[in-house]
Motif scaffolding. Structure first.
Motif, mmCIF file in Angstrom:
data_model
loop_
_atom_site.group_PDB
_atom_site.id
_atom_site.type_symbol
_atom_site.label_atom_id
_atom_site.label_comp_id
_atom_site.label_asym_id
_atom_site.label_seq_id
_atom_site.Cartn_x
_atom_site.Cartn_y
_atom_site.Cartn_z
ATOM 1 N N ILE A 172 0.983 -1.159 -0.016
ATOM 2 C CA ILE A 172 0.127 0.043 0.024
ATOM 3 C C ILE A 172 0.863 0.992 0.066
ATOM 4 O O ILE A 172 1.806 1.368 0.785
ATOM 5 C CB ILE A 172 -0.973 0.093 1.205
ATOM 6 N N ASP A 173 0.381 2.142 -0.883
ATOM 7 C CA ASP A 173 1.361 3.367 -0.916
ATOM 8 C C ASP A 173 0.484 4.456 -0.147
ATOM 9 O O ASP A 173 -0.410 5.117 -0.681
ATOM 10 C CB ASP A 173 1.410 3.918 -2.540
ATOM 11 N N TYR A 174 1.024 4.636 1.064
ATOM 12 C CA TYR A 174 0.079 5.585 1.873
ATOM 13 C C TYR A 174 0.383 7.251 1.550
ATOM 14 O O TYR A 174 -0.603 7.856 1.805
ATOM 15 C CB TYR A 174 0.645 5.599 3.297
ATOM 16 N N SER A 175 1.248 7.365 0.731
ATOM 17 C CA SER A 175 1.592 8.633 0.358
ATOM 18 C C SER A 175 0.492 9.066 -0.687
ATOM 19 O O SER A 175 0.126 10.314 -0.822
ATOM 20 C CB SER A 175 2.920 8.991 -0.291
ATOM 21 N N LYS A 176 -0.294 8.261 -1.445
ATOM 22 C CA LYS A 176 -1.374 8.758 -2.348
ATOM 23 C C LYS A 176 -2.428 8.692 -1.733
ATOM 24 O O LYS A 176 -3.605 9.122 -2.366
ATOM 25 C CB LYS A 176 -1.441 7.661 -3.460
ATOM 26 N N MET A 177 -2.567 8.354 -0.308
ATOM 27 C CA MET A 177 -3.948 8.611 0.252
ATOM 28 C C MET A 177 -4.380 9.868 1.062
ATOM 29 O O MET A 177 -3.372 10.641 1.354
ATOM 30 C CB MET A 177 -4.051 7.276 1.179
ATOM 31 N N SER A 178 -5.461 10.211 1.109
ATOM 32 C CA SER A 178 -5.799 11.535 1.745
ATOM 33 C C SER A 178 -5.699 11.480 3.434
ATOM 34 O O SER A 178 -5.541 10.388 3.946
ATOM 35 C CB SER A 178 -7.109 12.073 1.573
ATOM 36 N N VAL A 179 -5.721 12.542 3.988
ATOM 37 C CA VAL A 179 -5.268 12.423 5.502
ATOM 38 C C VAL A 179 -6.623 11.736 6.197
ATOM 39 O O VAL A 179 -6.421 11.155 7.110
ATOM 40 C CB VAL A 179 -5.481 13.665 6.034
ATOM 41 N N LEU A 196 -6.246 8.054 5.795
ATOM 42 C CA LEU A 196 -5.147 7.538 6.615
ATOM 43 C C LEU A 196 -5.902 7.562 8.076
ATOM 44 O O LEU A 196 -5.491 6.609 8.734
ATOM 45 C CB LEU A 196 -3.942 8.532 6.639
ATOM 46 N N LYS A 197 -6.641 8.630 8.724
ATOM 47 C CA LYS A 197 -7.195 8.361 9.935
ATOM 48 C C LYS A 197 -8.149 7.228 10.055
ATOM 49 O O LYS A 197 -8.103 6.694 11.177
ATOM 50 C CB LYS A 197 -7.752 9.877 10.142
ATOM 51 N N LYS A 236 0.322 14.518 8.030
ATOM 52 C CA LYS A 236 0.314 13.420 7.224
ATOM 53 C C LYS A 236 1.574 12.430 7.252
ATOM 54 O O LYS A 236 1.433 11.248 7.297
ATOM 55 C CB LYS A 236 0.022 13.830 5.678
ATOM 56 N N ALA A 237 2.849 12.848 7.221
ATOM 57 C CA ALA A 237 3.764 12.318 7.400
ATOM 58 C C ALA A 237 4.028 11.422 8.807
ATOM 59 O O ALA A 237 4.343 10.514 8.684
ATOM 60 C CB ALA A 237 4.996 13.069 7.377
#
Length: 216
Positions: free
Chosen positions: A179-186, A189-190, A204-205
């Protein structure tokens, strides 16, 4: 409350004495339970003030369910009721109980351990003698009714068969490592952090680092 002015109505509501708050925080008793006890010769009131220990069912609003749960706290000052299992998560991941109005509840299994509450039945019945046998009959009848009408709150655990069942792995589902978390919105991610019961505070980081650390 005879005034039509909203400010006076609010003032009367928030300065009401304890006995009035107690009466206003009433919930209806389940109709089926009242009919069941009426056939046994006991008349139940249509409603009565909610008490800690009552088994209730949420029938309106958020959390509506067909399963019964116990009342854990009755806040007369705020006019709110807290029931077990009805919670929410704060932004930092802390789990708290969610308040609910007494009007959204139905009493499915009352708690008659309080002598003052038994006086409610004494007023509408011909002097009920609260012997140990009567109390045990009441509790047994109410427990039996709850078991017949209310769905269990916890899912039943199915027994595993002796034969091993073949599990089909869906190749279309991505692995946690891919999974590429960097392409997901905040917000996405939450949501993942809430599912993993991890804190959701930070940038986000920080969220990505927290998810990557949990997947290892």
């Amino acid at each position: 409350m005879s005034s039509k002015q909203p400010r006076k109505q609010r003032l009367a509501r928030f300065t009401a004495p304890y006995h009035r708050r107690h009466r206003e925080m009433s919930s209806p008793i389940d109709k089926g339970l009242r009919e069941r006890q009426l056939s046994r010769g006991f008349v139940y009131p249509r409603s009565m003030p909610v008490k800690k220990g009552d088994r209730v069912m949420i029938v309106r609003g958020e959390g509506k369910s067909k399963s019964a749960t116990a009342v854990s706290l009755v806040d007369r000052k705020a006019r709110k009721v807290y029931v077990e299992g009805f919670t929410y998560f704060k932004s930092d991941g802390t789990e708290l109980q969610r308040p609910i109005d007494a009007s959204n509840l139905v009493i499915i299994n009352p708690d008659w351990s309080d002598i003052r509450r038994r006086k409610i039945l004494n007023r509408i019945n011909d002097s009920v003698e609260w012997t140990e046998e009567v109390v045990s009959e009441f509790e047994a009848a109410e427990d039996e009714y709850e078991a017949e009408t209310v769905e269990p709150s916890e899912p039943k655990v199915e027994e595993s068969s002796d034969e091993e069942e073949e599990t089909i792995v869906d190749a279309s589902e991505p692995k946690t490592e891919d999974i590429d978390y960097s392409k997901m919105s905040v917000s996405e991610l939450k949501e993942l952090l809430k599912e993993k019961k991890l804190p959701v505070s930070g940038k986000k980081a920080d969220l990505i680092e927290r998810l990557q650390g949990d997947s290892k």
